[in-house]
Design a protein around this motif. Structure first.
Motif, mmCIF file in Angstrom:
data_model
loop_
_atom_site.group_PDB
_atom_site.id
_atom_site.type_symbol
_atom_site.label_atom_id
_atom_site.label_comp_id
_atom_site.label_asym_id
_atom_site.label_seq_id
_atom_site.Cartn_x
_atom_site.Cartn_y
_atom_site.Cartn_z
ATOM 1 N N ILE A 16 -76.140 -21.594 -48.477
ATOM 2 C CA ILE A 16 -77.336 -21.873 -47.066
ATOM 3 C C ILE A 16 -78.063 -23.276 -47.012
ATOM 4 C CG2 ILE A 16 -79.648 -20.277 -47.169
ATOM 5 C CD1 ILE A 16 -78.661 -18.250 -48.203
ATOM 6 N N ALA A 17 -78.225 -24.007 -47.737
ATOM 7 C CA ALA A 17 -79.055 -25.100 -47.802
ATOM 8 C C ALA A 17 -78.102 -25.907 -47.304
ATOM 9 C CB ALA A 17 -79.365 -25.659 -49.458
ATOM 10 N N ILE A 18 -76.963 -26.201 -46.889
ATOM 11 C CA ILE A 18 -76.171 -26.669 -46.014
ATOM 12 C C ILE A 18 -76.152 -26.373 -44.598
ATOM 13 C CG2 ILE A 18 -74.098 -27.463 -45.827
ATOM 14 C CD1 ILE A 18 -73.289 -28.256 -48.934
ATOM 15 N N ILE A 19 -75.884 -25.173 -44.396
ATOM 16 C CA ILE A 19 -75.937 -24.329 -42.986
ATOM 17 C C ILE A 19 -77.485 -24.140 -42.948
ATOM 18 C CG2 ILE A 19 -75.143 -21.990 -41.807
ATOM 19 C CD1 ILE A 19 -73.242 -21.708 -44.257
ATOM 20 N N ALA A 20 -78.102 -23.644 -42.474
ATOM 21 C CA ALA A 20 -80.041 -23.560 -42.135
ATOM 22 C C ALA A 20 -79.631 -25.162 -41.447
ATOM 23 C CB ALA A 20 -80.600 -23.349 -43.391
ATOM 24 N N PRO A 21 -80.373 -26.155 -42.168
ATOM 25 C CA PRO A 21 -79.825 -27.671 -41.332
ATOM 26 C C PRO A 21 -79.549 -27.581 -39.881
ATOM 27 C CG PRO A 21 -80.038 -28.266 -43.493
ATOM 28 C CD PRO A 21 -79.392 -26.322 -43.134
ATOM 29 N N LEU A 22 -77.959 -26.967 -39.946
ATOM 30 C CA LEU A 22 -77.027 -27.386 -39.327
ATOM 31 C C LEU A 22 -77.077 -26.664 -38.357
ATOM 32 C CD1 LEU A 22 -73.821 -28.256 -41.579
ATOM 33 C CD2 LEU A 22 -75.128 -30.049 -40.475
ATOM 34 N N LEU A 23 -77.354 -25.185 -38.385
ATOM 35 C CA LEU A 23 -78.170 -23.727 -37.789
ATOM 36 C C LEU A 23 -79.385 -23.933 -36.951
ATOM 37 C CD1 LEU A 23 -77.270 -20.728 -39.167
ATOM 38 C CD2 LEU A 23 -75.500 -21.907 -37.444
ATOM 39 N N LEU A 24 -80.259 -24.661 -37.233
ATOM 40 C CA LEU A 24 -81.293 -25.520 -36.904
ATOM 41 C C LEU A 24 -80.695 -26.822 -35.425
ATOM 42 C CD1 LEU A 24 -84.269 -25.641 -36.814
ATOM 43 C CD2 LEU A 24 -84.371 -26.997 -38.446
ATOM 44 N N VAL A 25 -80.156 -27.543 -36.320
ATOM 45 C CA VAL A 25 -80.085 -28.786 -34.876
ATOM 46 C C VAL A 25 -78.877 -28.504 -33.392
ATOM 47 C CG1 VAL A 25 -78.194 -30.328 -34.607
ATOM 48 C CG2 VAL A 25 -79.181 -30.527 -36.725
ATOM 49 N N VAL A 26 -78.062 -26.724 -34.005
ATOM 50 C CA VAL A 26 -77.402 -26.185 -32.836
ATOM 51 C C VAL A 26 -78.167 -25.341 -31.986
ATOM 52 C CG1 VAL A 26 -75.519 -24.476 -32.305
ATOM 53 C CG2 VAL A 26 -75.044 -26.275 -33.950
ATOM 54 N N PHE A 27 -79.284 -24.161 -32.781
ATOM 55 C CA PHE A 27 -80.053 -23.351 -32.115
ATOM 56 C C PHE A 27 -80.910 -24.420 -30.929
ATOM 57 C CE2 PHE A 27 -80.318 -20.460 -35.118
ATOM 58 C CZ PHE A 27 -78.452 -19.239 -34.893
ATOM 59 N N THR A 28 -81.412 -26.287 -31.455
ATOM 60 C CA THR A 28 -82.418 -26.695 -30.958
ATOM 61 C C THR A 28 -81.818 -26.870 -29.549
ATOM 62 O OG1 THR A 28 -83.465 -26.845 -33.731
ATOM 63 C CG2 THR A 28 -84.125 -28.233 -31.544
ATOM 64 N N SER A 29 -80.488 -27.162 -29.920
ATOM 65 C CA SER A 29 -79.695 -28.685 -28.440
ATOM 66 C C SER A 29 -79.420 -27.186 -27.371
ATOM 67 C CB SER A 29 -78.389 -28.724 -29.159
ATOM 68 O OG SER A 29 -77.494 -27.689 -29.594
ATOM 69 N N PHE A 30 -80.105 -26.260 -27.618
ATOM 70 C CA PHE A 30 -79.711 -25.465 -26.312
ATOM 71 C C PHE A 30 -81.471 -25.626 -26.011
ATOM 72 C CE2 PHE A 30 -75.802 -23.963 -28.631
ATOM 73 C CZ PHE A 30 -74.762 -24.679 -27.838
ATOM 74 N N LYS A 31 -82.089 -25.236 -26.341
ATOM 75 C CA LYS A 31 -83.755 -25.159 -26.423
ATOM 76 C C LYS A 31 -84.762 -26.337 -25.389
ATOM 77 C CE LYS A 31 -84.925 -22.715 -30.692
ATOM 78 N NZ LYS A 31 -85.724 -21.993 -31.737
ATOM 79 N N THR A 32 -85.336 -25.771 -24.533
ATOM 80 C CA THR A 32 -86.234 -27.275 -24.280
ATOM 81 C C THR A 32 -87.290 -27.217 -24.938
ATOM 82 O OG1 THR A 32 -87.763 -25.212 -22.957
ATOM 83 C CG2 THR A 32 -85.554 -25.917 -21.310
ATOM 84 N N THR A 33 -88.671 -27.961 -24.856
ATOM 85 C CA THR A 33 -88.999 -28.759 -25.061
ATOM 86 C C THR A 33 -90.034 -27.696 -25.470
ATOM 87 O OG1 THR A 33 -88.728 -30.983 -24.725
ATOM 88 C CG2 THR A 33 -90.666 -30.865 -25.151
#
Length: 271
Positions: A16-33
């Motif tokens: 979880i400690a490894i995957i959580a930051p990766l998911l945060l990066v991917v999710f944020t890349s699809f968001k606007t500011t």
């Protein structure tokens, strides 16, 4: 039973400690500011690829990709060549001489690269290689040489000595023994070392910040700093860049995973 359960829980937490930051990066890349500041860790409202299109439209990302590929590929190839020759010399120099030579390179691992920043910059400036990919590549090769030699020397010690001795009896010189026998037999270990070096050089930010100033010579990690302003940071665009930069690392690891694991296992068993 309790020990096995505890191990699985620890492994789950580690995953979880490894995957959580990766998911945060991917999710944020699809968001606007505004969407990011409204819900920083939530799912994106929609799968919009606007950030991915904008990052290539607003910045010469292909040039930055080319710079990173040039520096990384050149560094890894030359590093393997130089470190491989030195490692072969170590295992062929006799037990005592080889041990002293390897210890000398191992001592280089004790000196952090940050300590040598000023001497490195002055030396590269004297050569006229500041703000050039050639100077950046030369510094990367020299600073990673102790690590590469240490790894490859340990790997080459696992080679059967009988094969090298048989080659010597057949009249093969040291160069032929190295290129025709040692290097081919060490192919998995060379691949493992190259994967390790690729990650280090591709993600390096310290030496590009020290040596590169012109925009045309920026590498990808250094180029991502352009999304950080003095007072605000465009996190969606920044993390979109992180996702784009990470793709080559994923591809390299997928292709070299088998060699990386086998090389790591061999090195651990040897140690």
């Amino acid at each position: 039973m309790l020990l096995r359960l505890t191990g699985r829980i620890i492994l789950l937490l580690f995953t979880i400690a490894i995957i959580a930051p990766l998911l945060l990066v991917v999710f944020t890349s699809f968001k606007t500011t505004p969407q990011f500041f409204a819900d920083p860790i939530g799912l994106p409202p929609s799968l919009s690829f606007h950030n991915y299109a904008s990052i290539f439209e607003g910045q010469p990302m292909l040039r930055y990709f080319g710079n990173s590929i040039y520096v990384t590929a050149g560094t890894v190839l030359l590093e393997l060549l130089f470190a491989g020759m030195i490692a072969f010399a170590i295992i062929r120099s006799g037990k005592k001489t080889g041990a002293w030579m390897q210890a000398l390179f191992a001592a280089g691992l004790m000196v952090p690269a940050q300590v040598n920043m000023i001497p490195i910059y002055k030396f590269i400036k004297e050569l006229g290689w500041t703000n050039s990919l050639t100077g950046l590549m030369a510094v990367s090769i020299s600073t990673l040489l102790p690590l590469s030699v240490f790894m490859l020397a340990n790997f080459m010690r696992t080679l059967p000595k009988e094969i090298l001795e048989a080659g010597s009896i057949d009249g093969a010189g040291e160069w032929r023994l190295m290129t025709r026998i040692a290097f081919p037999l060490c192919a998995p270990y060379l691949a493992a070392t190259s994967a390790f070096l690729f990650v280090i050089v591709w993600n390096d930010l310290l030496f590009p910040m020290l040596l590169v100033s012109g925009k045309q010579h920026l590498t990808l990690p250094l180029a991502l700093l352009q999304f950080r302003g003095e007072y605000t940071t465009d996190y969606p665009m920044l993390l979109t860049g992180v996702a784009v930069v990470s793709l080559p690392l994923i591809v390299v690891f997928v292709f070299l995973q088998r060699y990386f694991i086998s090389g790591a296992m061999a090195g651990s068993l040897k140690g």
